[in-house]
Design a protein around this motif. Structure first.
Motif, PDB file in Angstrom:
ATOM      1  N   THR A 166       0.838  -1.203   0.000  1.00 40.33           N
ATOM      2  CA  THR A 166       0.000   0.000   0.000  1.00 40.33           C
ATOM      3  C   THR A 166       0.867   1.245   0.000  1.00 40.33           C
ATOM      4  N   ALA A 167       1.916   1.236   0.823  1.00 40.74           N
ATOM      5  CA  ALA A 167       2.840   2.383   0.870  1.00 40.74           C
ATOM      6  C   ALA A 167       3.573   2.530  -0.458  1.00 40.74           C
ATOM      7  N   GLN A 168       3.963   1.411  -1.067  1.00 38.40           N
ATOM      8  CA  GLN A 168       4.657   1.473  -2.354  1.00 38.40           C
ATOM      9  C   GLN A 168       3.742   2.030  -3.444  1.00 38.40           C
ATOM     10  N   LEU A 169       2.473   1.636  -3.441  1.00 37.58           N
ATOM     11  CA  LEU A 169       1.523   2.161  -4.421  1.00 37.58           C
ATOM     12  C   LEU A 169       1.312   3.661  -4.225  1.00 37.58           C
ATOM     13  N   ALA A 170       1.227   4.091  -2.973  1.00 39.98           N
ATOM     14  CA  ALA A 170       1.066   5.523  -2.698  1.00 39.98           C
ATOM     15  C   ALA A 170       2.290   6.293  -3.172  1.00 39.98           C
ATOM     16  N   SER A 171       3.457   5.741  -2.928  1.00 41.78           N
ATOM     17  CA  SER A 171       4.699   6.379  -3.374  1.00 41.78           C
ATOM     18  C   SER A 171       4.752   6.454  -4.893  1.00 41.78           C
ATOM     19  N   ALA A 172       4.338   5.375  -5.560  1.00 40.90           N
ATOM     20  CA  ALA A 172       4.323   5.370  -7.030  1.00 40.90           C
ATOM     21  C   ALA A 172       3.369   6.440  -7.555  1.00 40.90           C
ATOM     22  N   ALA A 173       2.211   6.587  -6.917  1.00 43.82           N
ATOM     23  CA  ALA A 173       1.248   7.598  -7.351  1.00 43.82           C
ATOM     24  C   ALA A 173       1.841   9.002  -7.204  1.00 43.82           C
ATOM     25  N   GLU A 174       2.552   9.242  -6.111  1.00 45.45           N
ATOM     26  CA  GLU A 174       3.203  10.538  -5.901  1.00 45.45           C
ATOM     27  C   GLU A 174       4.291  10.780  -6.948  1.00 45.45           C
ATOM     28  N   ALA A 202       2.685   4.615 -14.687  1.00 44.36           N
ATOM     29  CA  ALA A 202       1.244   4.811 -14.539  1.00 44.36           C
ATOM     30  C   ALA A 202       0.481   3.539 -14.913  1.00 44.36           C
ATOM     31  N   ASP A 203       0.901   2.864 -15.979  1.00 39.10           N
ATOM     32  CA  ASP A 203       0.261   1.606 -16.376  1.00 39.10           C
ATOM     33  C   ASP A 203       0.426   0.537 -15.301  1.00 39.10           C
ATOM     34  N   VAL A 204       1.636   0.398 -14.782  1.00 40.41           N
ATOM     35  CA  VAL A 204       1.912  -0.604 -13.751  1.00 40.41           C
ATOM     36  C   VAL A 204       1.102  -0.296 -12.488  1.00 40.41           C
ATOM     37  N   HIS A 205       1.045   0.970 -12.119  1.00 42.20           N
ATOM     38  CA  HIS A 205       0.281   1.374 -10.934  1.00 42.20           C
ATOM     39  C   HIS A 205      -1.198   1.044 -11.111  1.00 42.20           C
ATOM     40  N   ARG A 206      -1.752   1.312 -12.290  1.00 40.59           N
ATOM     41  CA  ARG A 206      -3.157   1.016 -12.566  1.00 40.59           C
ATOM     42  C   ARG A 206      -3.427  -0.487 -12.481  1.00 40.59           C
ATOM     43  N   VAL A 207      -2.535  -1.301 -13.040  1.00 43.94           N
ATOM     44  CA  VAL A 207      -2.701  -2.754 -12.999  1.00 43.94           C
ATOM     45  C   VAL A 207      -2.652  -3.248 -11.551  1.00 43.94           C
ATOM     46  N   ARG A 234       8.877  21.362 -18.854  1.00 39.89           N
ATOM     47  CA  ARG A 234       9.632  21.372 -20.112  1.00 39.89           C
ATOM     48  C   ARG A 234      10.999  22.051 -19.985  1.00 39.89           C
ATOM     49  N   THR A 235      11.711  21.737 -18.894  1.00 40.72           N
ATOM     50  CA  THR A 235      13.047  22.305 -18.673  1.00 40.72           C
ATOM     51  C   THR A 235      14.151  21.291 -18.941  1.00 40.72           C
ATOM     52  N   TRP A 236      13.814  20.159 -19.511  1.00 44.27           N
ATOM     53  CA  TRP A 236      14.779  19.094 -19.752  1.00 44.27           C
ATOM     54  C   TRP A 236      15.207  19.107 -21.219  1.00 44.27           C
ATOM     55  N   THR A 237      16.291  18.404 -21.501  1.00 37.34           N
ATOM     56  CA  THR A 237      16.672  18.227 -22.908  1.00 37.34           C
ATOM     57  C   THR A 237      15.628  17.342 -23.567  1.00 37.34           C
ATOM     58  N   SER A 238      15.597  17.329 -24.868  1.00 36.53           N
ATOM     59  CA  SER A 238      14.580  16.532 -25.555  1.00 36.53           C
ATOM     60  C   SER A 238      14.731  15.039 -25.251  1.00 36.53           C
ATOM     61  N   GLY A 239      15.966  14.544 -25.158  1.00 32.88           N
ATOM     62  CA  GLY A 239      16.183  13.129 -24.831  1.00 32.88           C
ATOM     63  C   GLY A 239      15.734  12.792 -23.421  1.00 32.88           C
ATOM     64  N   GLU A 240      16.044  13.659 -22.471  1.00 34.49           N
ATOM     65  CA  GLU A 240      15.636  13.440 -21.085  1.00 34.49           C
ATOM     66  C   GLU A 240      14.122  13.512 -20.950  1.00 34.49           C
ATOM     67  N   LEU A 241      13.526  14.430 -21.664  1.00 31.93           N
ATOM     68  CA  LEU A 241      12.083  14.596 -21.624  1.00 31.93           C
ATOM     69  C   LEU A 241      11.380  13.361 -22.188  1.00 31.93           C
ATOM     70  N   ARG A 242      11.905  12.846 -23.292  1.00 32.72           N
ATOM     71  CA  ARG A 242      11.315  11.637 -23.882  1.00 32.72           C
ATOM     72  C   ARG A 242      11.435  10.455 -22.932  1.00 32.72           C
ATOM     73  N   LEU A 243      12.602  10.266 -22.329  1.00 37.25           N
ATOM     74  CA  LEU A 243      12.797   9.168 -21.383  1.00 37.25           C
ATOM     75  C   LEU A 243      11.853   9.315 -20.194  1.00 37.25           C
ATOM     76  N   LEU A 244      11.740  10.502 -19.654  1.00 36.82           N
ATOM     77  CA  LEU A 244      10.849  10.745 -18.527  1.00 36.82           C
ATOM     78  C   LEU A 244       9.399  10.479 -18.912  1.00 36.82           C
ATOM     79  N   ALA A 245       9.013  10.846 -20.109  1.00 37.15           N
ATOM     80  CA  ALA A 245       7.643  10.602 -20.569  1.00 37.15           C
ATOM     81  C   ALA A 245       7.362   9.104 -20.667  1.00 37.15           C
ATOM     82  N   VAL A 246       8.309   8.349 -21.213  1.00 41.12           N
ATOM     83  CA  VAL A 246       8.128   6.901 -21.364  1.00 41.12           C
ATOM     84  C   VAL A 246       8.075   6.234 -19.991  1.00 41.12           C
ATOM     85  N   VAL A 247       8.976   6.618 -19.082  1.00 36.70           N
ATOM     86  CA  VAL A 247       8.999   6.040 -17.739  1.00 36.70           C
ATOM     87  C   VAL A 247       7.702   6.378 -17.001  1.00 36.70           C
ATOM     88  N   THR A 248       7.239   7.599 -17.117  1.00 33.64           N
ATOM     89  CA  THR A 248       6.007   8.020 -16.455  1.00 33.64           C
ATOM     90  C   THR A 248       4.813   7.219 -16.965  1.00 33.64           C
TER      91      THR A 248
END
Length: 120
Positions: free
Chosen positions: A39-47, A77-82, A59-73
């Motif tokens: 439960t704590a891990q799920l709450a942390s993931a949501a945060e 989010a998908d894993v948290h929902r599942v 939008r203060t990151w480089t384009s590569g960093e922004l893309r990686l962050l978008a994919v990870v996010t």
């Protein structure tokens, strides 16, 4: 162990990083501790998802960093929902039943160690 009984992957690892498992009916102390940690891990993931989304919006990151962050996010989010969906489908344990995992003489000292738990 009953051949039909399934092992539960616990939300912590052994000291050498191997996965830990618990056999049982899911009503004992270790199961409840694992539920609380998850439960704590799920709450942390949501945060973290929300923080990552705010970072993406800034939008203060480089384009590569922004893309990686978008994919990870998106993946997080998908894993948290599942995880939430699966958790919502689990039966709620009946606390009135005897606690088979924490009965005297089974070696449970109240900590996260338990003889039914297997790490590695």
């Amino acid at each position: 162990m009953n051949p039909v009984e399934k092992l539960r992957l616990l939300p912590w690892s052994s000291p050498d990083g191997k996965p830990c498992y618990l056999a049982g009916d899911g009503n004992g102390y270790v199961s409840r501790l694992a539920d609380e940690i998850e439960t704590a891990q799920l709450a942390s993931a949501a945060e973290l998802i929300e923080e990552a989304r705010r970072t993406l919006d800034a939008r203060t990151w480089t384009s590569g960093e922004l893309r990686l962050l978008a994919v990870v996010t998106a993946s997080l989010a998908d894993v948290h929902r599942v995880a939430e969906s699966r958790g919502a489908r689990l039966p709620v344990p009946d606390d009135d039943e005897p606690d088979a995992e924490a009965t005297p003489g089974n070696g449970d000292d109240g900590g996260p160690r338990h003889p039914a738990r297997a790490c590695g």
